[in-house]
Scaffold this active site. Structure first.
Site, short mmCIF file in Angstrom:
data_model
loop_
_atom_site.label_atom_id
_atom_site.label_comp_id
_atom_site.label_asym_id
_atom_site.label_seq_id
_atom_site.Cartn_x
_atom_site.Cartn_y
_atom_site.Cartn_z
N VAL A 43 9.88 5.95 -7.42
CA VAL A 43 9.62 4.52 -7.46
C VAL A 43 9.36 4.05 -8.89
CG1 VAL A 43 8.16 2.64 -6.58
CG2 VAL A 43 8.78 4.53 -5.08
N CYS A 44 8.63 4.85 -9.66
CA CYS A 44 8.37 4.51 -11.06
C CYS A 44 9.68 4.44 -11.85
CB CYS A 44 7.43 5.52 -11.70
SG CYS A 44 5.77 5.50 -10.98
N THR A 45 10.56 5.39 -11.59
CA THR A 45 11.85 5.40 -12.29
C THR A 45 12.66 4.16 -11.91
OG1 THR A 45 11.80 7.81 -12.41
CG2 THR A 45 13.95 6.74 -12.69
N LEU A 48 11.00 1.13 -13.82
CA LEU A 48 11.20 1.10 -15.26
C LEU A 48 12.67 0.98 -15.65
CD1 LEU A 48 8.44 3.57 -16.47
CD2 LEU A 48 8.34 1.11 -16.13
#
Length: 152
Positions: A43-45, A48
């Site tokens: 999810v972070c990838t 970002l």
């Protein structure tokens, strides 16, 4: 009328180990702080990389984007390179900034002391003009609201 809140100042290391001080951008650029739980997580990838792909929009709104996590700056260096991220990542390895922004999660899938997913928009005077702190790490911040706040 809501009382204006000044963004707490901090100095963190970027992916080259250089100190970055928040207040040094006041008067020059609006600032977007994107706190994210952990580098290399899906999810972070997604979040970002979405910012990466839309960085021209942030640039056109006279803003500087910083991604912040509790990962070491060595980890963030590898993460930035592997995802071709075109904005600054900052290491809050000691968790001090996550604490002062009230985004430190004490139970992230059993891990203690990981940043919640959150976004803060700071105007050129150093005032927080928009914030969103998500308790569910699977959710993404509303980047349209971020852009709207930057447009003011």
């Amino acid at each position: 009328m809501l009382e204006k809140q000044i963004a707490p100042n901090f100095t963190l290391k970027d992916t080259s180990g250089k100190d970055v001080n928040l207040e040094s951008y006041y008067g020059d650029k609006k600032i977007v702080l994107l706190f994210f739980p952990l580098a290399f997580s899906s999810v972070c990838t997604k979040e970002l990389c979405s910012v990466r792909d839309n960085l021209k929009v942030f640039d056109s709104l006279d803003s500087e984007v910083f991604g912040i996590s509790v990962d070491s700056f060595f980890t963030l260096r590898a993460y930035k390179a592997s995802n071709n991220l075109n904005f600054t990542l900052l290491s809050d390895f000691n968790k001090e900034v996550s604490k002062i922004y009230n985004v430190l999660d004490e139970d992230y899938f059993g891990l203690v002391g990981v940043s919640k997913r959150a976004v803060f928009v700071i105007n050129k005077e150093g005032e927080i003009i928009h914030s969103e702190i998500l308790d569910n790490a699977d959710k993404l911040p509303d980047l349209i609201k971020v852009q709207d706040a930057l447009s003011i």
